[in-house]
Design a protein around this motif. Sequence first.
Motif, mmCIF file in Angstrom:
data_model
loop_
_atom_site.group_PDB
_atom_site.id
_atom_site.type_symbol
_atom_site.label_atom_id
_atom_site.label_comp_id
_atom_site.label_asym_id
_atom_site.label_seq_id
_atom_site.Cartn_x
_atom_site.Cartn_y
_atom_site.Cartn_z
ATOM 1 N N UNK A 274 -52.520 -14.897 -10.761
ATOM 2 C CA UNK A 274 -52.110 -15.033 -12.163
ATOM 3 C C UNK A 274 -51.107 -16.176 -12.348
ATOM 4 N N UNK A 275 -51.275 -16.915 -13.410
ATOM 5 C CA UNK A 275 -50.299 -17.918 -13.808
ATOM 6 C C UNK A 275 -49.100 -17.207 -14.453
ATOM 7 N N UNK A 276 -48.009 -17.917 -14.727
ATOM 8 C CA UNK A 276 -46.901 -17.277 -15.467
ATOM 9 C C UNK A 276 -47.366 -16.662 -16.783
ATOM 10 N N UNK A 277 -48.237 -17.377 -17.493
ATOM 11 C CA UNK A 277 -48.781 -16.808 -18.734
ATOM 12 C C UNK A 277 -49.655 -15.598 -18.422
ATOM 13 N N UNK A 278 -50.371 -15.673 -17.303
ATOM 14 C CA UNK A 278 -51.208 -14.552 -16.903
ATOM 15 C C UNK A 278 -50.398 -13.312 -16.579
ATOM 16 N N UNK A 279 -49.236 -13.493 -15.960
ATOM 17 C CA UNK A 279 -48.388 -12.349 -15.642
ATOM 18 C C UNK A 279 -47.887 -11.662 -16.914
ATOM 19 N N UNK A 280 -47.523 -12.459 -17.926
ATOM 20 C CA UNK A 280 -47.094 -11.874 -19.193
ATOM 21 C C UNK A 280 -48.249 -11.124 -19.853
ATOM 22 N N UNK A 281 -49.438 -11.724 -19.779
ATOM 23 C CA UNK A 281 -50.617 -11.089 -20.365
ATOM 24 C C UNK A 281 -50.934 -9.771 -19.663
ATOM 25 N N UNK A 282 -50.833 -9.762 -18.335
ATOM 26 C CA UNK A 282 -51.179 -8.566 -17.567
ATOM 27 C C UNK A 282 -50.291 -7.387 -17.929
ATOM 28 N N UNK A 283 -49.016 -7.650 -18.129
ATOM 29 C CA UNK A 283 -48.094 -6.574 -18.454
ATOM 30 C C UNK A 283 -48.470 -5.895 -19.767
#
Length: 317
Positions: free
Chosen positions: A57-66
């Motif tokens: 996950x990218x940084x944006x992906x980590x925010x999305x995952x949460x």
Amino acid sequence: MNLRFLETVLWLARLRSIKATADKLCITQTAVSNRISAIEQDLSVRLFERSDEGFMPTPAGLRFLERAQDIVQACHLLRREMLDPGQLRGHVRLGAVSTLVPTVLPALVRTVREDFPHVSLSVTTDLPDRLLREMQAGKLDMLLVSSPPVLGPEFEITPLCSFSMHFVASPALGIDTSRPLTPQELAQHPIIGYPPGSPSQARIDAYFADHAQQTVVIHASATLPTNVQMVAAGVGIAPVPWAAVRREIEQGTLVALPAAKPPVPVHYVAAFAREGQSELPRAVSALARQAAALYCESADPAWAWASQDDDSTQEHP
């Protein structure tokens, strides 16, 4: 934003592999890629980057995952809360493979009677492929079968449990059980199998693929009990789920044959139509998952274990 797409992102983040995610969700790798791309285009961000460790996950992906995890859990909770067992009434036509009849089905019937007192079941047993055709033709409402069933996107599956497979024989055959037997040694005996082209027979064919010239397969009935009776009569040997024959082994009617190459475990699922006039199949499918877990809790974990997937249903391409 499609809930299935969110679940796909969560699984890719967990497994880090397009192929593993596709296998987990029982969809194609192309479908996984398309779902991820659709969300990335919708949000104008990249959710994953490819690395030596897989898709990360990218940084944006980590925010999305949460946030996606919260949404998925909230949707499943809402679905469960809105389901009022007391209001469910009707009849469910259930197709099941014979292996699950003495194992998971008794707990399922008890649970249905307790939780859904106004719901009745009728059970049909057969090979998975035949049951699938019956459900696709509208003659069955849901299935309890070995996976992976080949179904269209209008159907969903719920993982239930897995059973280990073992070769068994009649003690009258006098087969040496003091050491593991190779596939070549097992193939010296008639193998009691299933109708040609069935998934059950395909597993047997794959096991003996390197010894096809010397393997004699007796294509028996579509039901496990008949095959077990043939084994007990000394007609041949057969790979069967330990969970389904442990009583016969304990009583000495059958003996387990140690194999140098253990047969692959068989996984079982519930399947039902995603859209319909009734929530009954979905509700009974959830109870089937509970029944499978209860059975596995009472079983030796070496020969029966419950699915470790989350509570979400899964779909086929």
